[in-house]
Each structure stands twice: as structure tokens, then as C-alpha cells.
Design an enzyme around this catalytic site. Sequence first.
Site, PDB file in Angstrom:
ATOM      1  N   ARG A 192      33.292  40.159  43.511  1.00 42.15           N
ATOM      2  CA  ARG A 192      34.558  40.012  44.242  1.00 42.15           C
ATOM      3  C   ARG A 192      34.371  39.363  45.604  1.00 42.15           C
ATOM      4  NH1 ARG A 192      38.979  43.417  42.133  1.00 42.15           N
ATOM      5  NH2 ARG A 192      38.718  43.013  39.916  1.00 42.15           N
ATOM      6  N   ARG A 251      40.786  39.412  48.510  1.00 41.54           N
ATOM      7  CA  ARG A 251      41.716  39.820  49.568  1.00 41.54           C
ATOM      8  C   ARG A 251      41.110  40.131  50.927  1.00 41.54           C
ATOM      9  NH1 ARG A 251      45.127  44.147  46.260  1.00 41.54           N
ATOM     10  NH2 ARG A 251      43.031  44.452  45.442  1.00 41.54           N
ATOM     11  N   ARG A 271      46.949  32.858  48.299  1.00 33.99           N
ATOM     12  CA  ARG A 271      47.573  33.726  47.288  1.00 33.99           C
ATOM     13  C   ARG A 271      49.104  33.706  47.435  1.00 33.99           C
ATOM     14  NH1 ARG A 271      50.035  35.886  44.343  1.00 33.99           N
ATOM     15  NH2 ARG A 271      49.945  37.904  43.311  1.00 33.99           N
ATOM     16  N   TYR A 273      42.003  48.211  28.983  1.00 36.71           N
ATOM     17  CA  TYR A 273      43.268  47.742  29.558  1.00 36.71           C
ATOM     18  C   TYR A 273      44.285  47.432  28.460  1.00 36.71           C
ATOM     19  CZ  TYR A 273      40.682  47.553  33.901  1.00 36.71           C
ATOM     20  OH  TYR A 273      39.939  47.905  34.992  1.00 36.71           O
TER      21      TYR A 273
HETATM   22  O1  1CP Z   1      35.122  36.995  43.322  1.00 35.25           O
HETATM   23  C1  1CP Z   1      35.028  37.391  42.141  1.00 35.25           C
HETATM   24  O2  1CP Z   1      34.331  38.377  41.817  1.00 35.25           O
HETATM   25  C2  1CP Z   1      35.655  36.573  41.038  1.00 35.25           C
HETATM   26  C3  1CP Z   1      36.919  36.975  40.522  1.00 35.25           C
HETATM   27  C4  1CP Z   1      37.172  38.262  39.745  1.00 35.25           C
HETATM   28  C5  1CP Z   1      36.351  38.960  38.817  1.00 35.25           C
HETATM   29  C6  1CP Z   1      34.914  38.684  38.433  1.00 35.25           C
HETATM   30  C7  1CP Z   1      38.401  38.924  39.784  1.00 35.25           C
HETATM   31  C8  1CP Z   1      39.533  38.534  40.634  1.00 35.25           C
HETATM   32  N1  1CP Z   1      38.389  39.952  38.872  1.00 35.25           N
HETATM   33  C9  1CP Z   1      37.144  40.017  38.274  1.00 35.25           C
HETATM   34  C10 1CP Z   1      36.684  40.942  37.227  1.00 35.25           C
HETATM   35  C11 1CP Z   1      37.490  42.146  36.891  1.00 35.25           C
HETATM   36  N2  1CP Z   1      38.846  42.272  36.807  1.00 35.25           N
HETATM   37  C12 1CP Z   1      36.916  43.372  36.478  1.00 35.25           C
HETATM   38  C13 1CP Z   1      35.423  43.625  36.309  1.00 35.25           C
HETATM   39  C14 1CP Z   1      34.748  43.879  37.618  1.00 35.25           C
HETATM   40  C15 1CP Z   1      35.218  45.116  38.347  1.00 35.25           C
HETATM   41  O3  1CP Z   1      34.992  46.218  37.850  1.00 35.25           O
HETATM   42  O4  1CP Z   1      35.788  44.941  39.434  1.00 35.25           O
HETATM   43  C16 1CP Z   1      37.964  44.261  36.211  1.00 35.25           C
HETATM   44  C17 1CP Z   1      37.846  45.702  35.755  1.00 35.25           C
HETATM   45  C18 1CP Z   1      39.196  43.555  36.405  1.00 35.25           C
HETATM   46  C19 1CP Z   1      40.574  44.071  36.176  1.00 35.25           C
HETATM   47  C20 1CP Z   1      41.465  43.945  37.356  1.00 35.25           C
HETATM   48  N3  1CP Z   1      41.802  42.764  37.932  1.00 35.25           N
HETATM   49  C21 1CP Z   1      42.075  44.988  38.090  1.00 35.25           C
HETATM   50  C22 1CP Z   1      42.033  46.477  37.745  1.00 35.25           C
HETATM   51  C23 1CP Z   1      40.842  47.178  38.349  1.00 35.25           C
HETATM   52  C24 1CP Z   1      40.837  48.661  37.968  1.00 35.25           C
HETATM   53  O5  1CP Z   1      40.346  49.430  38.784  1.00 35.25           O
HETATM   54  O6  1CP Z   1      41.284  49.041  36.878  1.00 35.25           O
HETATM   55  C25 1CP Z   1      42.799  44.392  39.150  1.00 35.25           C
HETATM   56  C26 1CP Z   1      43.594  45.076  40.217  1.00 35.25           C
HETATM   57  C27 1CP Z   1      42.605  42.983  39.044  1.00 35.25           C
HETATM   58  C28 1CP Z   1      43.186  41.930  39.914  1.00 35.25           C
HETATM   59  C29 1CP Z   1      42.257  41.033  40.592  1.00 35.25           C
HETATM   60  N4  1CP Z   1      41.260  40.286  39.964  1.00 35.25           N
HETATM   61  C30 1CP Z   1      40.602  39.518  40.896  1.00 35.25           C
HETATM   62  C31 1CP Z   1      41.211  39.791  42.176  1.00 35.25           C
HETATM   63  C32 1CP Z   1      40.828  39.135  43.474  1.00 35.25           C
HETATM   64  C33 1CP Z   1      42.232  40.738  41.967  1.00 35.25           C
HETATM   65  C34 1CP Z   1      43.196  41.310  43.001  1.00 35.25           C
HETATM   66  C35 1CP Z   1      44.508  40.595  42.942  1.00 35.25           C
HETATM   67  C36 1CP Z   1      44.932  40.019  44.246  1.00 35.25           C
HETATM   68  O7  1CP Z   1      44.847  40.709  45.227  1.00 35.25           O
HETATM   69  O8  1CP Z   1      45.333  38.846  44.356  1.00 35.25           O
END
Ligand code: 1CP
Length: 343
Positions: free
Chosen positions: A29, A33, A42, A151
Amino acid sequence: MLLKSMSEKPFLSAFKGAAPASPPWWLMRQAGRYLPEYRALRKSVPGFLDLCFTPELAAEVTLQPVRRFGMDAAILFSDILVVPHALGQEVRFLEGEGPKLTPIEPRDLQPAGAADRLSPVYETVKRVRAALPAETALIGFAGAPWTVATYMVEGGSSRDFAKIKQLAVADPDRFAQIVEAVVLATIDYLDRQVQAGADALQIFETWSGVLSEPQFEKWVIAPTRRIVAAVRARHPAIPIIGFPKGAGALLPRYAQATGVDGLGLDTSMPLAWARAATGSTLLQGNLDPVVLLAGGRILDDEIDRICDAMAGHPFVFNLGHGVIKETPPEHVARVGEKLRARK
Ligand code: 1CP
């Protein structure tokens, strides 16, 4: 020889056994944000998926942290939930609530053509590849089938995983149809990312820590092994990192049975144990994201502790989970400075 090793990307050299005193690094990540430039960008699109599916913007977001902090690898900006979306399930990201997925019958999932529906992502990979400095690697990724299925079945994030665990134990044939669709789509999706220019892949298994040993074998190991084998058959040299968060004592079994080239370690993983239990496999991790948030002396000390524990072993410095959104960007900059200063 010297020239050759200088022209290698440090992140990729680690997969060939290199173990420099100053290890390569990136952060899960790292785009997101906590960066003001991400928040500004965004706002220019209505939904999070619009950002993922607009190559120009997704490429820019991918590059933002690398430009600022000089990580050794960029990770494609996308999300693991683009795969259920491509399979035909409705996926929405609601501000402050996380992802919401509408229920779907397993037979209505459409693995054929799913990877084609993700073509904007490959365009992002191409653009990032062209824009990155020569020494910076590009990591493509996907969620592992079990984690993606949580999910799909729960309809979003979950606390207890009651629905999916019940489905997996009480109606394994029905659940297997979902997992099968995700496996097939993910193989093609990762293949296309490599074709577009990804140098390495990471498979995120965020929720591997909620299963019994036999269920872990069935729903974490078996599908991951299939994906690794199929991607390898098409791209024999591509390094693949598995990140089975919460796997605990099942980590060595995961390493050996899935065939991944590298292992992401969550924050709870004891480093000396992980190192001894997984042979020569590259390790990656495992700074507590809360320590990165805190910064200061504890951050410096933890970076040293982790690097000392991994000295002489192929290692990529990273977090044990994603950057927390309140993290001051200066703390991320400090990680880079501190790592570069290690000799
Ligand atoms: O910078 C990076 O790492 C690249 C982008 C990236 C990656 C690799 C994002 C962007 N998401 C992910 C993977 C991801 N998404 C995972 C696996 C890694 C982890 O455990 O964090 C998971 C579980 C998700 C699912 C997901 N996406 C959630 C739910 C998390 C949960 O606790 O259940 C959420 C809220 C997101 C949204 C998301 N994805 C990425 C971002 C920056 C965001 C936030 C949205 C925003 O603020 O714009």
C-alpha cells in the site's frame, strides 16, 4: 561482471540470492491515502474502480511513491477485487465502508473472457513500465482465491468469516465452483500482467489465518499451487511472492507446497524461525505498520532489528501489512534513508 550486476534491478537480484547489507525495499500500500498527491488525484474520479480502470491515472498513482521515496519496486495500482468484478459480480467501494459485493450464484460467474475485461490494467502496467527508472522493478499482483472468495461470499469485509467457512465445510462442491472461477481468471490475469511488463508477481492471501490445517491445505495451498504452476508454465523465470498473512506455523508448508519464490512475512512472524524453517526462499517483510506510523527512534530500531535478523539472507524490506492512512510521508522517507545508510 561488475557492470552486469550494476545493471540488475536490486529487487530482482534478491531472487537470485543476493543479500546486500542495504536490502531492496518497497511497502505494501505504498500508493494510497497517506499521500496528499494520491488524495488529490482520487477526487478527480467518482469511484475507486474508475481510478483502477483509467490507465493514465492508475499509472500516475503507481509512480507517485517511487518518485518521492525511490523504492526499489513499484506495485501496480489496482485492487484484488477487480477479479470478482471481471467475473461478473457487482463490486462497489463505499467511502468509509470498504468494498460491497452483490450476491451471485456460482454458476453465473464468467471465467471465460474475465482477463480480457481487465485490459485497462495491462495498459497501466505498460505505461508504468515505460516510465519507471531502469533500476526499479514493477510488481504485478492478484488476490489468492481464498481471500478473494471471502469478499465474494461475505459480500464485503468480514470479522468472523462465518458465511464462507460454513459454505467451505458444509458445501465444498458449491464453494469449489467459486474458487475454480477465481483460479482460472487469476491465471490469465497474472499472465497478461507479465506480458505487459511486470517483473515479478505477488499473491495476496490476507485471510489465510482463519482456517484449520486441512481447510488451509484445500483452499489456500491447492489453488495457489495451481496458479503458481500455470503462470510458471507460461513464464518460467517470473519471480512470484506469496503473502499468506497469519499463516503462522503453516508457513513452511505453504512455501514448500505452493512453489512460490518468495514469502511475505506478516508482523507476527518470528524472523529467526521463519528464516530457519523456509530454507533459501527469499523473505520479505515485516515491519509493523504501526511502528511506521509512530516514526522516530522505535522506527529506526525496528528497521535495524529486522535487517540484522535477515543479514546474509535474500531479503526484501517491507511492512507486515499495508501502510496506515494516517502515516506521515516523512516516516516513509526515513525508511529509505535508514536502509540506504546500512553497510
Ligand atoms: O500500493 C499498493 O499496495 C497497490 C494497490 C493495492 C493493493 C495491492 C490496493 C489499493 N489494494 C491492494 C490489495 C488488497 N485489496 C488486499 C490485499 C492486501 C491487504 O491485505 O491489504 C485486500 C484485502 C484488498 C481489499 C480492499 N481494497 C479493501 C478491504 C480491506 C479489508 O480490510 O477487508 C479496501 C478498503 C480496498 C480499497 C483500496 N484498495 C487500494 C486502496 C488504496 C484502497 C483504499 C481506497 C481509497 O482510499 O481510495
